[in-house]
Design an enzyme around this catalytic site. Sequence first.
Site, PDB file in Angstrom:
ATOM      1  N   LYS A   1      -0.446  10.753  -2.538  1.00  0.00           N
ATOM      2  CA  LYS A   1      -0.334   9.402  -1.974  1.00  0.00           C
ATOM      3  C   LYS A   1       1.139   8.986  -1.972  1.00  0.00           C
ATOM      4  O   LYS A   1       1.892   9.400  -1.096  1.00  0.00           O
ATOM      5  CB  LYS A   1      -1.243   8.433  -2.724  1.00  0.00           C
ATOM      6  CG  LYS A   1      -2.740   8.844  -2.648  1.00  0.00           C
ATOM      7  CD  LYS A   1      -3.657   7.769  -3.125  1.00  0.00           C
ATOM      8  CE  LYS A   1      -5.086   8.228  -3.412  1.00  0.00           C
ATOM      9  NZ  LYS A   1      -5.809   8.855  -2.316  1.00  0.00           N
TER      10      LYS A   1
ATOM     11  N   SER B   1      -9.172   0.981  -5.364  1.00  0.00           N
ATOM     12  CA  SER B   1      -8.724   1.205  -3.993  1.00  0.00           C
ATOM     13  C   SER B   1      -9.482   0.412  -2.942  1.00  0.00           C
ATOM     14  O   SER B   1      -8.980   0.186  -1.852  1.00  0.00           O
ATOM     15  CB  SER B   1      -8.801   2.693  -3.663  1.00  0.00           C
ATOM     16  OG  SER B   1     -10.131   3.143  -3.772  1.00  0.00           O
TER      17      SER B   1
ATOM     18  N   HIS C   1      -3.541   4.877  -7.149  1.00  0.00           N
ATOM     19  CA  HIS C   1      -3.048   3.771  -6.319  1.00  0.00           C
ATOM     20  C   HIS C   1      -2.045   2.911  -7.089  1.00  0.00           C
ATOM     21  O   HIS C   1      -1.986   1.690  -6.918  1.00  0.00           O
ATOM     22  CB  HIS C   1      -4.219   2.935  -5.801  1.00  0.00           C
ATOM     23  CG  HIS C   1      -5.071   3.708  -4.857  1.00  0.00           C
ATOM     24  ND1 HIS C   1      -4.751   3.862  -3.514  1.00  0.00           N
ATOM     25  CD2 HIS C   1      -6.196   4.431  -5.056  1.00  0.00           C
ATOM     26  CE1 HIS C   1      -5.667   4.628  -2.932  1.00  0.00           C
ATOM     27  NE2 HIS C   1      -6.547   4.986  -3.851  1.00  0.00           N
TER      28      HIS C   1
HETATM   29  N1  PLP Z   1      -8.746   8.754  -7.743  1.00  0.00           N
HETATM   30  C1  PLP Z   1      -8.589   7.731  -6.889  1.00  0.00           C
HETATM   31  C2  PLP Z   1      -8.631   6.331  -7.423  1.00  0.00           C
HETATM   32  C3  PLP Z   1      -8.381   7.973  -5.521  1.00  0.00           C
HETATM   33  O1  PLP Z   1      -8.229   6.951  -4.667  1.00  0.00           O
HETATM   34  C4  PLP Z   1      -8.346   9.315  -5.063  1.00  0.00           C
HETATM   35  C5  PLP Z   1      -8.137   9.624  -3.630  1.00  0.00           C
HETATM   36  O2  PLP Z   1      -8.704   9.054  -2.749  1.00  0.00           O
HETATM   37  C6  PLP Z   1      -8.516  10.336  -5.981  1.00  0.00           C
HETATM   38  C7  PLP Z   1      -8.713  10.032  -7.316  1.00  0.00           C
HETATM   39  C8  PLP Z   1      -8.462  11.763  -5.563  1.00  0.00           C
HETATM   40  O3  PLP Z   1      -7.133  12.133  -5.322  1.00  0.00           O
HETATM   41  P1  PLP Z   1      -6.779  13.477  -4.566  1.00  0.00           P
HETATM   42  O4  PLP Z   1      -6.706  13.155  -3.113  1.00  0.00           O
HETATM   43  O5  PLP Z   1      -5.489  13.926  -5.159  1.00  0.00           O
HETATM   44  O6  PLP Z   1      -7.891  14.429  -4.876  1.00  0.00           O
END
Ligand code: PLP
Length: 354
Positions: free
Chosen positions: A200, A141, A169
């Site tokens: 997302k 990300s 992502h």
């Molecule tokens: N994994 C990644 C790569 C993320 O970018 C995010 C969120 O920012 C998460 C996990 C966590 O997701 P959630 O918002 O559903 O807890």
Amino acid sequence: GILNFCANNYLGLSSHPEVIRAAVEALEKFGAGLSSVRFICGTQSIHKDLEEKIARFHQREDAILYASCFDANAGIFEALLTPEDAVLSDELNHASIIDGIRLCKANKYRYKHMDMQDLEAKLQDAQKHRLRLVATDGAFSMDGDIAPLREICQLAEKYNALVFIDECHATGFLGPNGRGTDELLGVMDKVTIINSTLGKALGGAAGGYTTGPKPLIDLLRQRSRPYLFSNSLPPAVVGCASKALDLLMESNAIAQSMAAKTQRFRSKMTAAGFTISGKDHPICPVMLGDARLASVMAEDMLNRGIYVIGFSYPVVPKGKARIRVQISAVHSDEDIDRCVEAFTEVGRKHGALP
Ligand code: PLP
């Protein structure tokens, strides 16, 4: 009148009328919440339907819902791996993967970011353990780069390892049908476990999941602590995600529209003289280096009606400050051009461009 270029709302589904209607209907029919974890009285038909739909979407055997993908990542490694096993993790994996790995007692290996030589060396070293799990973000990300999954899966096969990917992502928009990085790179049958978010591209509300082999999902239902000890997803949230998946399974048009928009932004910004990190991903980090420059440019972009945010240390390494732009399927070509124009003006004003 402000254009948002910093949301994870990749497909624009958070404001899609059918997604909103599905949430309202679920709220009215199934209530505000369950006041319970799943295994007590927190499971309704919609939770089971959504799990089935997620598994079908990813072409996996089963799926399990969590309150967030952070929880899905926190719950998987400890439930799956013992002190006899090994986990091999990309050094730039998301914080929630890192925390999840911290909670487990497996032997931990950290390989250099997307470095296949280093992964191979670590896999060789990890042959002494009972089971090996390679864990990587599908798309990273902060940099907008995509894991070399084909090579990772080849190495996993060679060294008898399982592959886990975090698709937060990627789910909904990478690959010809938006199934994710594994579809994009043609390894859907090689990746064992997928964790992803409903917060997302899939409606943007909240929630996360693991999808993969049925015995693994059964194990998580018995052992995964964030699943066992946290409230089940509220019906409205389930309604949003479920409708978002319906829309994506009915047609790949929205998912497919992303690639051209991403390409438009990346190529116009590069032509204007900016350096955009990553490749072929709607996360387009405009690399600026200096933290203050990133922050004042972002402020000035807002004055021109474009909402973007500067990222600097400790979120990204020192000297690698950037403005992270995220393209969405709801951006029109004109919106993207307006964003590029604003960047060009602001970049010249602050000396980021000649
Ligand atoms: N994994 C990644 C790569 C993320 O970018 C995010 C969120 O920012 C998460 C996990 C966590 O997701 P959630 O918002 O559903 O807890």
